[in-house]
Motif scaffolding. Sequence first.
Motif, PDB file in Angstrom:
ATOM      1  N   GLY A  15       0.794  -1.216   0.000  1.00  0.00           N
ATOM      2  CA  GLY A  15       0.000   0.000   0.000  1.00  0.00           C
ATOM      3  C   GLY A  15       0.828   1.268   0.000  1.00  0.00           C
ATOM      4  N   GLY A  16       2.117   1.131   0.236  1.00  0.00           N
ATOM      5  CA  GLY A  16       3.003   2.291   0.281  1.00  0.00           C
ATOM      6  C   GLY A  16       3.476   2.719  -1.090  1.00  0.00           C
ATOM      7  N   SER A  17       4.399   3.687  -1.092  1.00  0.00           N
ATOM      8  CA  SER A  17       4.893   4.278  -2.329  1.00  0.00           C
ATOM      9  C   SER A  17       6.408   4.373  -2.318  1.00  0.00           C
ATOM     10  N   LEU A  18       6.981   4.341  -3.502  1.00  0.00           N
ATOM     11  CA  LEU A  18       8.400   4.591  -3.708  1.00  0.00           C
ATOM     12  C   LEU A  18       8.555   5.328  -5.036  1.00  0.00           C
ATOM     13  N   ARG A  19       9.627   6.117  -5.134  1.00  0.00           N
ATOM     14  CA  ARG A  19       9.954   6.736  -6.414  1.00  0.00           C
ATOM     15  C   ARG A  19      11.363   6.334  -6.812  1.00  0.00           C
ATOM     16  N   LEU A  20      11.470   5.708  -7.962  1.00  0.00           N
ATOM     17  CA  LEU A  20      12.767   5.333  -8.510  1.00  0.00           C
ATOM     18  C   LEU A  20      13.250   6.420  -9.462  1.00  0.00           C
ATOM     19  N   SER A  21      14.556   6.614  -9.481  1.00  0.00           N
ATOM     20  CA  SER A  21      15.172   7.570 -10.392  1.00  0.00           C
ATOM     21  C   SER A  21      16.198   6.867 -11.253  1.00  0.00           C
ATOM     22  N   SER A  71       7.917   9.363 -15.724  1.00  0.00           N
ATOM     23  CA  SER A  71       8.032  10.765 -16.117  1.00  0.00           C
ATOM     24  C   SER A  71       9.504  11.094 -16.317  1.00  0.00           C
ATOM     25  N   ARG A  72       9.759  12.295 -16.849  1.00  0.00           N
ATOM     26  CA  ARG A  72      11.154  12.685 -17.080  1.00  0.00           C
ATOM     27  C   ARG A  72      11.381  14.120 -16.671  1.00  0.00           C
ATOM     28  N   ASP A  73      12.623  14.417 -16.351  1.00  0.00           N
ATOM     29  CA  ASP A  73      13.082  15.778 -16.102  1.00  0.00           C
ATOM     30  C   ASP A  73      14.158  16.049 -17.147  1.00  0.00           C
ATOM     31  N   ILE A  74      13.824  16.874 -18.130  1.00  0.00           N
ATOM     32  CA  ILE A  74      14.732  17.110 -19.249  1.00  0.00           C
ATOM     33  C   ILE A  74      15.999  17.821 -18.790  1.00  0.00           C
ATOM     34  N   VAL A  75      15.876  18.704 -17.846  1.00  0.00           N
ATOM     35  CA  VAL A  75      17.042  19.461 -17.367  1.00  0.00           C
ATOM     36  C   VAL A  75      18.015  18.536 -16.649  1.00  0.00           C
ATOM     37  N   LYS A  76      17.480  17.628 -15.861  1.00  0.00           N
ATOM     38  CA  LYS A  76      18.332  16.733 -15.068  1.00  0.00           C
ATOM     39  C   LYS A  76      18.678  15.445 -15.805  1.00  0.00           C
ATOM     40  N   ASN A  77      18.148  15.263 -17.020  1.00  0.00           N
ATOM     41  CA  ASN A  77      18.380  14.017 -17.773  1.00  0.00           C
ATOM     42  C   ASN A  77      18.043  12.799 -16.926  1.00  0.00           C
ATOM     43  N   THR A  78      16.914  12.861 -16.281  1.00  0.00           N
ATOM     44  CA  THR A  78      16.518  11.805 -15.350  1.00  0.00           C
ATOM     45  C   THR A  78      15.101  11.342 -15.657  1.00  0.00           C
ATOM     46  N   VAL A  79      14.883  10.045 -15.583  1.00  0.00           N
ATOM     47  CA  VAL A  79      13.549   9.483 -15.708  1.00  0.00           C
ATOM     48  C   VAL A  79      13.160   8.901 -14.361  1.00  0.00           C
ATOM     49  N   TYR A  80      11.899   9.024 -14.021  1.00  0.00           N
ATOM     50  CA  TYR A  80      11.391   8.592 -12.724  1.00  0.00           C
ATOM     51  C   TYR A  80      10.313   7.521 -12.904  1.00  0.00           C
ATOM     52  N   LEU A  81      10.175   6.705 -11.887  1.00  0.00           N
ATOM     53  CA  LEU A  81       9.057   5.776 -11.819  1.00  0.00           C
ATOM     54  C   LEU A  81       8.415   5.947 -10.449  1.00  0.00           C
ATOM     55  N   GLN A  82       7.281   6.611 -10.420  1.00  0.00           N
ATOM     56  CA  GLN A  82       6.526   6.770  -9.178  1.00  0.00           C
ATOM     57  C   GLN A  82       5.643   5.551  -9.016  1.00  0.00           C
ATOM     58  N   MET A  83       5.822   4.859  -7.912  1.00  0.00           N
ATOM     59  CA  MET A  83       5.094   3.621  -7.673  1.00  0.00           C
ATOM     60  C   MET A  83       4.204   3.797  -6.447  1.00  0.00           C
ATOM     61  N   ASN A  84       2.903   3.732  -6.648  1.00  0.00           N
ATOM     62  CA  ASN A  84       1.928   3.867  -5.573  1.00  0.00           C
ATOM     63  C   ASN A  84       1.162   2.564  -5.390  1.00  0.00           C
ATOM     64  N   SER A  85       0.498   2.441  -4.257  1.00  0.00           N
ATOM     65  CA  SER A  85      -0.319   1.250  -3.975  1.00  0.00           C
ATOM     66  C   SER A  85       0.469  -0.026  -4.239  1.00  0.00           C
ATOM     67  N   LEU A  86       1.675  -0.069  -3.719  1.00  0.00           N
ATOM     68  CA  LEU A  86       2.555  -1.200  -3.982  1.00  0.00           C
ATOM     69  C   LEU A  86       2.010  -2.490  -3.374  1.00  0.00           C
ATOM     70  N   LYS A  87       2.282  -3.573  -4.078  1.00  0.00           N
ATOM     71  CA  LYS A  87       1.824  -4.897  -3.677  1.00  0.00           C
ATOM     72  C   LYS A  87       3.051  -5.805  -3.492  1.00  0.00           C
ATOM     73  N   PRO A  88       2.921  -6.850  -2.702  1.00  0.00           N
ATOM     74  CA  PRO A  88       4.056  -7.775  -2.544  1.00  0.00           C
ATOM     75  C   PRO A  88       4.551  -8.333  -3.878  1.00  0.00           C
ATOM     76  N   GLU A  89       3.661  -8.507  -4.834  1.00  0.00           N
ATOM     77  CA  GLU A  89       4.072  -9.032  -6.139  1.00  0.00           C
ATOM     78  C   GLU A  89       4.860  -8.029  -6.976  1.00  0.00           C
ATOM     79  N   ASP A  90       4.984  -6.805  -6.497  1.00  0.00           N
ATOM     80  CA  ASP A  90       5.841  -5.820  -7.161  1.00  0.00           C
ATOM     81  C   ASP A  90       7.304  -5.981  -6.736  1.00  0.00           C
ATOM     82  N   THR A  91       7.565  -6.847  -5.782  1.00  0.00           N
ATOM     83  CA  THR A  91       8.931  -7.066  -5.316  1.00  0.00           C
ATOM     84  C   THR A  91       9.798  -7.607  -6.450  1.00  0.00           C
ATOM     85  N   ALA A  92      10.912  -6.919  -6.699  1.00  0.00           N
ATOM     86  CA  ALA A  92      11.804  -7.295  -7.794  1.00  0.00           C
ATOM     87  C   ALA A  92      12.990  -6.346  -7.805  1.00  0.00           C
TER      88      ALA A  92
END
Length: 121
Positions: A15-21, A71-92
């Motif tokens: 049920g929690g969230s994480l943001r990957l960069s 999503s992306r930040d063009i200035v920072k040359n970074t792509v993000y993955l915002q992950m909400n409502s996480l489930k145990p099967e998202d473990t990887a």
Amino acid sequence: QVQLVESGGGLVQAGGSLRLSCAASGRAFTTNNMGWFRQAPGKEREFVATLNWSSGNTGYADSVKGRFTISRDIVKNTVYLQMNSLKPEDTAVYFCAVGRGYSDPRLYDYWGQGTQVTVSS
């Protein structure tokens, strides 16, 4: 040549969230797709989401649609993955990649080292 460095993984409760960069360097990524894939123990690497760097168009696996956002930040040359409502099967281990494809990992040419995401129940 493209270099990719992921960050942001960790342990979170269901049920929690994480943001990957994923910080990118090099020139090739600006004319390609940037994708997120994941691989759980004993399973094949699977597509999660993709984003075209030029247009910003996105695509998602059905299993994450409505919960994850790329999503992306063009200035920072970074792509993000915002992950909400996480489930145990998202473990990887989550990888970012640059390539010409959409969901086929064989069409991605450059890969990051991966970051572990663990969702506890």
